[in-house]
Design a protein around this motif. Structure first.
Motif, PDB file in Angstrom:
ATOM      1  N   GLN A 166       1.708  11.411 -10.370  1.00  0.00           N
ATOM      2  CA  GLN A 166       0.836  12.584 -10.410  1.00  0.00           C
ATOM      3  C   GLN A 166       1.664  13.851 -10.548  1.00  0.00           C
ATOM      4  OE1 GLN A 166      -1.788  12.698  -6.955  1.00  0.00           O
ATOM      5  NE2 GLN A 166      -3.510  12.223  -8.293  1.00  0.00           N
ATOM      6  N   GLN A 167       2.737  13.923  -9.775  1.00  0.00           N
ATOM      7  CA  GLN A 167       3.591  15.106  -9.798  1.00  0.00           C
ATOM      8  C   GLN A 167       4.263  15.262 -11.156  1.00  0.00           C
ATOM      9  OE1 GLN A 167       3.613  17.273  -7.337  1.00  0.00           O
ATOM     10  NE2 GLN A 167       4.968  18.666  -8.456  1.00  0.00           N
ATOM     11  N   ASP A 168       4.706  14.157 -11.746  1.00  0.00           N
ATOM     12  CA  ASP A 168       5.304  14.216 -13.072  1.00  0.00           C
ATOM     13  C   ASP A 168       4.313  14.763 -14.092  1.00  0.00           C
ATOM     14  OD1 ASP A 168       7.649  13.170 -12.078  1.00  0.00           O
ATOM     15  OD2 ASP A 168       7.243  11.113 -12.744  1.00  0.00           O
ATOM     16  N   TYR A 169       3.066  14.287 -14.003  1.00  0.00           N
ATOM     17  CA  TYR A 169       2.015  14.750 -14.910  1.00  0.00           C
ATOM     18  C   TYR A 169       1.760  16.240 -14.703  1.00  0.00           C
ATOM     19  CZ  TYR A 169      -2.622  15.066 -17.081  1.00  0.00           C
ATOM     20  OH  TYR A 169      -3.698  15.437 -17.847  1.00  0.00           O
ATOM     21  N   TYR A 170       1.755  16.653 -13.441  1.00  0.00           N
ATOM     22  CA  TYR A 170       1.514  18.058 -13.123  1.00  0.00           C
ATOM     23  C   TYR A 170       2.612  18.932 -13.719  1.00  0.00           C
ATOM     24  CZ  TYR A 170       1.215  22.335 -10.336  1.00  0.00           C
ATOM     25  OH  TYR A 170       1.140  23.645  -9.945  1.00  0.00           O
ATOM     26  N   GLU A 171       3.860  18.518 -13.540  1.00  0.00           N
ATOM     27  CA  GLU A 171       4.977  19.329 -14.019  1.00  0.00           C
ATOM     28  C   GLU A 171       5.033  19.362 -15.541  1.00  0.00           C
ATOM     29  OE1 GLU A 171       8.359  17.627 -12.136  1.00  0.00           O
ATOM     30  OE2 GLU A 171       7.946  18.555 -10.176  1.00  0.00           O
ATOM     31  N   GLU A 172       4.629  18.269 -16.183  1.00  0.00           N
ATOM     32  CA  GLU A 172       4.683  18.196 -17.638  1.00  0.00           C
ATOM     33  C   GLU A 172       3.565  18.969 -18.303  1.00  0.00           C
ATOM     34  OE1 GLU A 172       4.289  14.877 -21.229  1.00  0.00           O
ATOM     35  OE2 GLU A 172       4.366  14.233 -19.141  1.00  0.00           O
ATOM     36  N   ARG A 173       2.362  18.934 -17.724  1.00  0.00           N
ATOM     37  CA  ARG A 173       1.202  19.489 -18.411  1.00  0.00           C
ATOM     38  C   ARG A 173       0.484  20.583 -17.644  1.00  0.00           C
ATOM     39  NH1 ARG A 173      -2.310  14.522 -20.643  1.00  0.00           N
ATOM     40  NH2 ARG A 173      -3.520  16.291 -21.391  1.00  0.00           N
ATOM     41  N   LEU A 174       0.270  20.369 -16.355  1.00  0.00           N
ATOM     42  CA  LEU A 174      -0.587  21.287 -15.617  1.00  0.00           C
ATOM     43  C   LEU A 174       0.122  22.556 -15.167  1.00  0.00           C
ATOM     44  CD1 LEU A 174      -2.666  18.775 -13.470  1.00  0.00           C
ATOM     45  CD2 LEU A 174      -3.034  19.567 -15.805  1.00  0.00           C
ATOM     46  N   ASN A 196      -7.665  15.670  -4.716  1.00  0.00           N
ATOM     47  CA  ASN A 196      -8.816  14.989  -4.128  1.00  0.00           C
ATOM     48  C   ASN A 196      -8.663  13.473  -4.204  1.00  0.00           C
ATOM     49  OD1 ASN A 196      -9.939  17.518  -3.719  1.00  0.00           O
ATOM     50  ND2 ASN A 196     -11.304  17.398  -5.484  1.00  0.00           N
ATOM     51  N   THR A 197      -8.174  13.003  -5.351  1.00  0.00           N
ATOM     52  CA  THR A 197      -7.967  11.567  -5.530  1.00  0.00           C
ATOM     53  C   THR A 197      -6.916  11.044  -4.560  1.00  0.00           C
ATOM     54  OG1 THR A 197      -8.512  11.782  -7.877  1.00  0.00           O
ATOM     55  CG2 THR A 197      -7.394   9.770  -7.194  1.00  0.00           C
ATOM     56  N   TYR A 198      -5.816  11.762  -4.466  1.00  0.00           N
ATOM     57  CA  TYR A 198      -4.730  11.325  -3.588  1.00  0.00           C
ATOM     58  C   TYR A 198      -5.178  11.311  -2.128  1.00  0.00           C
ATOM     59  CZ  TYR A 198      -0.185  11.084  -1.320  1.00  0.00           C
ATOM     60  OH  TYR A 198       0.882  10.706  -0.541  1.00  0.00           O
ATOM     61  N   GLN A 199      -5.973  12.262  -1.740  1.00  0.00           N
ATOM     62  CA  GLN A 199      -6.468  12.319  -0.359  1.00  0.00           C
ATOM     63  C   GLN A 199      -7.311  11.090  -0.036  1.00  0.00           C
ATOM     64  OE1 GLN A 199      -8.626  15.892   0.563  1.00  0.00           O
ATOM     65  NE2 GLN A 199      -9.148  15.229   2.633  1.00  0.00           N
ATOM     66  N   ASP A 200      -8.176  10.702  -0.961  1.00  0.00           N
ATOM     67  CA  ASP A 200      -9.008   9.528  -0.715  1.00  0.00           C
ATOM     68  C   ASP A 200      -8.179   8.242  -0.738  1.00  0.00           C
ATOM     69  OD1 ASP A 200     -11.577   9.945   0.085  1.00  0.00           O
ATOM     70  OD2 ASP A 200     -12.515   9.240  -1.758  1.00  0.00           O
ATOM     71  N   LEU A 201      -7.186   8.194  -1.614  1.00  0.00           N
ATOM     72  CA  LEU A 201      -6.302   7.029  -1.629  1.00  0.00           C
ATOM     73  C   LEU A 201      -5.556   6.889  -0.307  1.00  0.00           C
ATOM     74  CD1 LEU A 201      -4.688   6.942  -5.189  1.00  0.00           C
ATOM     75  CD2 LEU A 201      -5.927   5.092  -4.068  1.00  0.00           C
ATOM     76  N   ASP A 213       0.830  -1.207   0.000  1.00  0.00           N
ATOM     77  CA  ASP A 213       0.000   0.000   0.000  1.00  0.00           C
ATOM     78  C   ASP A 213       0.863   1.255   0.000  1.00  0.00           C
ATOM     79  OD1 ASP A 213      -2.374  -1.416   0.000  1.00  0.00           O
ATOM     80  OD2 ASP A 213      -2.640  -1.315   2.173  1.00  0.00           O
ATOM     81  N   SER A 214       1.877   1.277   0.854  1.00  0.00           N
ATOM     82  CA  SER A 214       2.761   2.441   0.957  1.00  0.00           C
ATOM     83  C   SER A 214       3.532   2.653  -0.340  1.00  0.00           C
ATOM     84  CB  SER A 214       3.734   2.268   2.125  1.00  0.00           C
ATOM     85  OG  SER A 214       3.042   2.195   3.355  1.00  0.00           O
ATOM     86  N   GLU A 215       3.996   1.547  -0.916  1.00  0.00           N
ATOM     87  CA  GLU A 215       4.740   1.637  -2.172  1.00  0.00           C
ATOM     88  C   GLU A 215       3.852   2.206  -3.277  1.00  0.00           C
ATOM     89  OE1 GLU A 215       7.041  -1.276  -5.398  1.00  0.00           O
ATOM     90  OE2 GLU A 215       5.947  -2.140  -3.695  1.00  0.00           O
ATOM     91  N   PHE A 216       2.627   1.683  -3.352  1.00  0.00           N
ATOM     92  CA  PHE A 216       1.710   2.162  -4.381  1.00  0.00           C
ATOM     93  C   PHE A 216       1.414   3.651  -4.201  1.00  0.00           C
ATOM     94  CE2 PHE A 216      -2.665   3.203  -5.583  1.00  0.00           C
ATOM     95  CZ  PHE A 216      -2.581   2.995  -6.950  1.00  0.00           C
ATOM     96  N   PHE A 235       2.269   6.423  -6.923  1.00  0.00           N
ATOM     97  CA  PHE A 235       1.119   7.113  -7.495  1.00  0.00           C
ATOM     98  C   PHE A 235       1.309   8.625  -7.394  1.00  0.00           C
ATOM     99  CE2 PHE A 235      -3.056   9.085  -7.221  1.00  0.00           C
ATOM    100  CZ  PHE A 235      -3.758   8.494  -8.269  1.00  0.00           C
ATOM    101  N   ARG A 236       1.745   9.103  -6.225  1.00  0.00           N
ATOM    102  CA  ARG A 236       1.944  10.536  -6.019  1.00  0.00           C
ATOM    103  C   ARG A 236       3.058  11.070  -6.907  1.00  0.00           C
ATOM    104  NH1 ARG A 236      -1.225  14.651  -5.009  1.00  0.00           N
ATOM    105  NH2 ARG A 236      -0.414  16.158  -3.495  1.00  0.00           N
ATOM    106  N   GLU A 237       4.118  10.301  -7.071  1.00  0.00           N
ATOM    107  CA  GLU A 237       5.220  10.735  -7.919  1.00  0.00           C
ATOM    108  C   GLU A 237       4.782  10.871  -9.368  1.00  0.00           C
ATOM    109  OE1 GLU A 237       8.356   7.956  -7.296  1.00  0.00           O
ATOM    110  OE2 GLU A 237       8.991   8.844  -5.379  1.00  0.00           O
TER     111      GLU A 237
END
Length: 278
Positions: free
Chosen positions: A133-141, A195-200, A122-125, A129-131
């Motif tokens: 997300q961050q890559d996607y944010y830096e690339e596009r958002l 929001n997704t990360y918070q629920d995860l 769970d911790s690994e996932f 997952f957060r990393e």
């Protein structure tokens, strides 16, 4: 959990002509490999996932591929002069329904498998997952509005070249106007990620409490809209209507050569889907 989204993306690529028979017939291997970019699976977990994917693929081949073929035939049968925004929106909704069908079918399997993950997994996932997300944010958002619109224009042009073979000067002007009317949703998607990360995170902490865990997993799998921030859904609907309007304009001024190319691509894709049924 959202790990099954890659499977959905693969099916989407197949539906848009980017997949191959080899990829489809080996979908289990690709999905397992991708999932292990997020979390290391034990041998037993990997074997069970592959078995479940085999069942899903058999169901998909028997029940879903015929629907895709039927939709392609419907598109091919529409005369260029009869193309209108309502038809395009309808095709988009039909494609979304195909995706929802896959997720609904596979959701119980993902739920069962997610309950087998250890706290360490769970911790690994969650970390990976957060990393990503961050890559996607830096690339596009993180792009400013001007760069986001340029990226949007380039993406539209690439997709049109995929289906029409080329894009004329007049069509590029339509694409430019289209990009100006596009509603930038970058900030909304960033909030969606949070929001997704918070629920995860809550899920990982409370997984043993099914009253908390089960609704979260079902939302992650079947109701992504639950994580939309205010106004995102209305913006997405607006962008869909805008896209449909400009696609009609592009089709209206397409040359006979472009339209013939489009029809040939649809026929080729239909042939690919029919071969996947064998």
């Amino acid at each position: 959990m959202r790990k099954c989204r890659w499977l959905v993306l693969v099916i989407c690529f197949l539906f848009t002509g980017c997949g191959t028979k080899f990829a489809y017939n080996n979908i289990g291997w690709f999905v397992v490999s991708y999932i292990e970019d997020f979390v290391s699976l034990s041998n037993s977990q990997e074997s069970e996932l592959e078995e479940r994917l085999d069942i899903l693929q058999k169901w998909h081949k028997e029940t879903q591929l015929p629907l895709y073929i039927s939709q392609l035939e419907a598109i091919r049968n529409v005369d260029r002069s009869d193309m209108n925004p309502a038809f395009i929106v309808g095709q988009s909704e039909e494609t979304k329904e195909h995706i929802r069908s896959i997720v609904n079918k596979f959701a119980p399997d993902i739920y069962a498998l997610s309950m087998q993950l250890t706290p360490k997994q769970d911790s690994e996932f969650l970390k990976n997952f957060r990393e990503k997300q961050q890559d996607y944010y830096e690339e596009r958002l993180l792009l400013n509005d001007e760069d986001s619109r340029e990226r949007y224009r380039n993406r539209i042009e690439e997709r049109l070249e995929r289906w029409l073979g080329s894009v004329s000067k007049e069509q590029k002007q339509i694409i430019y106007t289209w990009s100006l009317e596009w509603v930038n949703t970058n900030d909304n998607w960033r909030q969606y990620q949070n929001n997704t990360y918070q629920d995860l995170t809550t899920l990982m902490e409370k997984k043993s409490d099914l009253h908390i865990a089960q609704p979260i997993i079902m939302n992650l799998l079947l109701n992504n809209e639950a994580y939309y921030p205010d106004e995102l859904e209305s913006k997405l609907n607006k962008n869909m209507q805008t896209s449909a309007k400009f696609l009609v304009d592009i089709a209206a001024i397409s040359s006979d050569k472009q339209w013939a190319y489009f029809m040939n691509e649809l026929e080729s894709l239909k042939g690919t889907l029919e071969s996947l049924q064998e």
